[in-house]
Design a protein around this motif. Structure first.
Motif, short mmCIF file in Angstrom:
data_model
loop_
_atom_site.label_atom_id
_atom_site.label_comp_id
_atom_site.label_asym_id
_atom_site.label_seq_id
_atom_site.Cartn_x
_atom_site.Cartn_y
_atom_site.Cartn_z
N ASN A 151 13.04 50.35 82.01
CA ASN A 151 13.77 49.09 81.88
C ASN A 151 15.10 49.20 82.63
O ASN A 151 15.55 50.28 82.98
N PRO A 152 15.76 48.08 82.93
CA PRO A 152 16.97 48.11 83.75
C PRO A 152 18.15 48.76 83.04
O PRO A 152 18.37 48.55 81.85
N PHE A 153 18.92 49.56 83.77
CA PHE A 153 20.14 50.19 83.29
C PHE A 153 20.93 50.57 84.53
O PHE A 153 20.77 51.65 85.07
N LEU A 154 21.77 49.66 84.98
CA LEU A 154 22.43 49.82 86.28
C LEU A 154 23.28 51.08 86.35
O LEU A 154 23.31 51.75 87.39
N TYR A 155 23.97 51.44 85.28
CA TYR A 155 24.87 52.59 85.31
C TYR A 155 24.11 53.87 85.64
O TYR A 155 24.66 54.78 86.28
N ARG A 156 22.86 53.97 85.17
CA ARG A 156 22.02 55.13 85.49
C ARG A 156 20.70 54.63 86.09
O ARG A 156 19.62 54.94 85.61
N SER A 157 20.81 53.85 87.14
CA SER A 157 19.66 53.16 87.71
C SER A 157 18.57 54.12 88.19
O SER A 157 18.84 55.13 88.83
N GLU A 158 17.33 53.77 87.85
CA GLU A 158 16.15 54.46 88.37
C GLU A 158 15.71 53.87 89.71
O GLU A 158 14.78 54.38 90.34
N PHE A 159 16.39 52.81 90.14
CA PHE A 159 15.91 52.02 91.28
C PHE A 159 16.91 52.00 92.45
O PHE A 159 16.79 51.17 93.33
N TRP A 160 17.91 52.90 92.42
CA TRP A 160 18.92 52.96 93.47
C TRP A 160 19.59 51.60 93.69
O TRP A 160 19.97 51.25 94.81
N ALA A 161 19.76 50.86 92.63
CA ALA A 161 20.37 49.54 92.73
C ALA A 161 21.89 49.66 92.74
O ALA A 161 22.47 50.60 92.17
N THR A 162 22.53 48.70 93.38
CA THR A 162 24.00 48.67 93.44
C THR A 162 24.59 47.42 92.80
O THR A 162 25.80 47.25 92.80
N SER A 163 23.73 46.55 92.25
CA SER A 163 24.20 45.34 91.58
C SER A 163 23.22 44.97 90.48
O SER A 163 22.07 45.44 90.47
N GLU A 164 23.68 44.14 89.57
CA GLU A 164 22.80 43.66 88.49
C GLU A 164 21.59 42.93 89.06
O GLU A 164 20.48 43.07 88.54
N GLU A 165 21.81 42.17 90.12
CA GLU A 165 20.71 41.41 90.73
C GLU A 165 19.65 42.34 91.30
O GLU A 165 18.45 42.13 91.11
N GLU A 166 20.09 43.38 92.01
CA GLU A 166 19.15 44.35 92.55
C GLU A 166 18.42 45.09 91.43
O GLU A 166 17.20 45.30 91.51
N GLU A 167 19.16 45.49 90.41
CA GLU A 167 18.55 46.21 89.30
C GLU A 167 17.47 45.36 88.64
O GLU A 167 16.37 45.84 88.32
N CYS A 168 17.76 44.09 88.43
CA CYS A 168 16.81 43.18 87.79
C CYS A 168 15.56 43.01 88.66
O CYS A 168 14.43 43.16 88.18
N GLU A 169 15.77 42.71 89.93
CA GLU A 169 14.64 42.48 90.84
C GLU A 169 13.75 43.72 90.95
O GLU A 169 12.52 43.63 90.87
N ARG A 170 14.36 44.88 91.09
CA ARG A 170 13.58 46.10 91.27
C ARG A 170 12.90 46.54 89.98
O ARG A 170 11.79 47.07 90.01
N ALA A 171 13.56 46.32 88.85
CA ALA A 171 12.93 46.65 87.57
C ALA A 171 11.70 45.77 87.32
O ALA A 171 10.68 46.25 86.81
N LEU A 172 11.79 44.51 87.69
CA LEU A 172 10.64 43.62 87.52
C LEU A 172 9.52 43.97 88.49
O LEU A 172 8.33 43.89 88.13
N THR A 173 9.87 44.36 89.71
CA THR A 173 8.84 44.81 90.67
C THR A 173 8.14 46.06 90.14
O THR A 173 6.91 46.19 90.22
N HIS A 174 8.93 46.97 89.60
CA HIS A 174 8.37 48.18 88.99
C HIS A 174 7.43 47.84 87.85
O HIS A 174 6.31 48.38 87.76
N LEU A 175 7.83 46.92 86.97
CA LEU A 175 6.98 46.54 85.84
C LEU A 175 5.70 45.88 86.34
O LEU A 175 4.60 46.14 85.80
N ARG A 176 5.80 45.04 87.36
CA ARG A 176 4.59 44.43 87.91
C ARG A 176 3.61 45.50 88.40
O ARG A 176 2.41 45.43 88.14
N ARG A 177 4.12 46.53 89.08
CA ARG A 177 3.24 47.58 89.57
C ARG A 177 2.62 48.37 88.42
O ARG A 177 1.44 48.76 88.50
N VAL A 178 3.38 48.61 87.35
CA VAL A 178 2.82 49.30 86.18
C VAL A 178 1.70 48.47 85.58
O VAL A 178 0.62 48.99 85.23
#
Length: 439
Positions: free
Chosen positions: A173-200
């Motif tokens: 799930n999203p957690f920007l401070y310790r991002s698993e998705f190399w995100a640099t903003s809340e928007e990136e973290e959200c988008e990438r976390a949802l893409t990750h969930l879709r793939r799962v």
């Protein structure tokens, strides 16, 4: 032994001789002794006072020993102390009605349980029956309880020795401070976390997945307030694939975030809502599942294979009625929102500016966390030994904290007064200032 002769040492020895504690190495325990409590204050047998910034296990939302709730339990005990769940009783019906009045439109009934863990168990059971599917997806950063399916759905390390339940898979799930998705903003973290969930979902098989189980705001995992659009995106993925969305509100619900339900902050409605803790501030064990109308209709003519001896226990139900009525009458949810916005959030932000040991503060209402680090640049978590020293220092100054790993969860009761917030922040400021000097 008379009440006046009881001492801290006697209670501590009694505990250590006869009580087996949870999540512990028994030989290393030295439990804090509590004799009585009121509001946000606790006392031991020596008269020492502690300001409760833990709400125990983040459940005493209405504070300790509220007289209206205590009186409701007493009255119910005199009238009907217990009854089998197959019988209708007034307290259970009134409790269900009050919970549903605070829920979103489209929810019809409540199934009562003993706590949050078995509420999650039964929500999973309902979703599996309703969909005819087996798998449950849940987050790695989560805690859902210590029973079969609930602990398997939990993401943290405690699930590993307890993975007896079938059909569970996890995602980040999203957690920007310790991002698993190399995100640099809340928007990136959200988008990438949802893409990750879709793939799962795609990899686990959409037609095999009964439910996605999420804490609206993960609590024990760190009070991880999700990006604004994240839960809406999860809802869309669930709808796309016919998956039930279960939101776990056990810790975040009933005033904790300044709303009756935490998901109200995110403009999303799940299929099943799991609750416990704050619904009656833990005065008598209780939990439950709020069930949406389609699932209620499904079970009208189909057998529900679930039940509990103490489902809807009258004492717990009376406590729910009194707690929710009192929270409404006294504006406690609104108070939690206001004191969070006006006092707690800015106060914690100021502490973060002053102390390099605080990597991040986050939260809503009276549901916050301080992420403590040994290096602000690398964000390395503060070691366990240092966290133990910080806890000891906070207790020494009369503040009872809720601490998990490298975090202090700042979670006082929803009734906390401005001067109590200031007192707690002052103690945190002093203690963290001393430890910040060592970085």
């Amino acid at each position: 032994m008379s009440a006046t002769s009881i001492t801290n040492e006697y209670v501590r020895q009694l505990d250590r001789q006869h009580v087996f504690h949870s999540w512990s190495r028994q030989s290393q325990l030295d439990p804090l002794v509590i004799a009585e409590a009121a509001g946000c204050r606790l006392h031991d047998y020596n008269g020492r006072e502690y300001l409760d910034f833990s709400s125990q296990l983040v459940n005493t939302n209405i504070g300790h020993q509220h007289p209206r709730v205590i009186e409701a339990i007493r009255h119910q005990a005199e009238q009907l102390a217990t009854i089998a769940p197959a019988h209708a009783n007034l307290a259970r019906g009134e409790a269900a009605r009050r919970i549903l009045e605070r829920a979103p439109a489209g929810f019809s009934k409540v199934f009562f349980t003993n706590a949050g863990a078995d509420a999650n168990e039964n929500a999973i059971r309902m979703a599996r029956s309703f969909t005819g599917r087996d798998k449950v997806l849940s987050a790695y950063r989560s805690y859902h309880g210590n029973t079969g399916a609930a602990i398997a759905a939990t993401g943290d390390w405690r699930r590993v020795p307890n993975e007896f339940s079938r059909g569970h898979a996890h995602f980040f799930n999203p957690f920007l401070y310790r991002s698993e998705f190399w995100a640099t903003s809340e928007e990136e973290e959200c988008e990438r976390a949802l893409t990750h969930l879709r793939r799962v979902i795609e990899c686990e098989g959409p037609d095999a997945i009964a439910a996605i189980l999420l804490e609206s705001i993960p609590g024990t995992a760190g009070i991880l307030v999700p990006p604004r659009a994240y839960l809406q995106g999860v809802r869309q993925l669930a709808d796309e694939h016919g998956i039930m969305l279960i939101l776990d509100e056990v810790m975040a619900g009933f005033g904790r975030t300044g709303r009756w339900f935490a998901f109200e902050h995110f403009n999303v409605v799940p299929d099943l809502i799991v609750f416990a803790k704050g619904v009656n501030s833990g005065y008598v064990p209780a939990g439950g599942v709020l069930i949406s109308e389609p699932i209620c209709r499904y079970f009208e003519d189909r057998f529900f294979a679930g039940g509990l001896t103490y489902s809807g226990h009258p004492l717990a139900m009376a406590a729910i009625v009194a707690t929710l009525d009192t929270m409404s009458d006294e504006g406690i949810v609104e108070h939690a929102d206001r004191i969070g916005r006006e006092r707690l959030t800015p106060g914690l932000a100021e502490l973060t500016k002053r102390h390099a040991i605080i990597g991040e503060t986050r939260g809503l209402g009276v549901f916050h966390a301080l992420e403590l680090v040994s290096d602000p640049e690398s964000r390395a978590p503060l070691p366990a030994a240092t966290m133990a020293d910080i806890k000891a220092a906070l207790l020494e100054q009369g503040l009872l904290p809720f601490m998990v790993e490298n975090r202090i969860h700042v979670v006082p009761p929803c009734i906390v007064l401005p001067e109590e917030v200031d007192q707690g922040l002052g103690i945190l400021d002093d203690v963290l200032g001393r430890f910040s000097l060592t970085l």
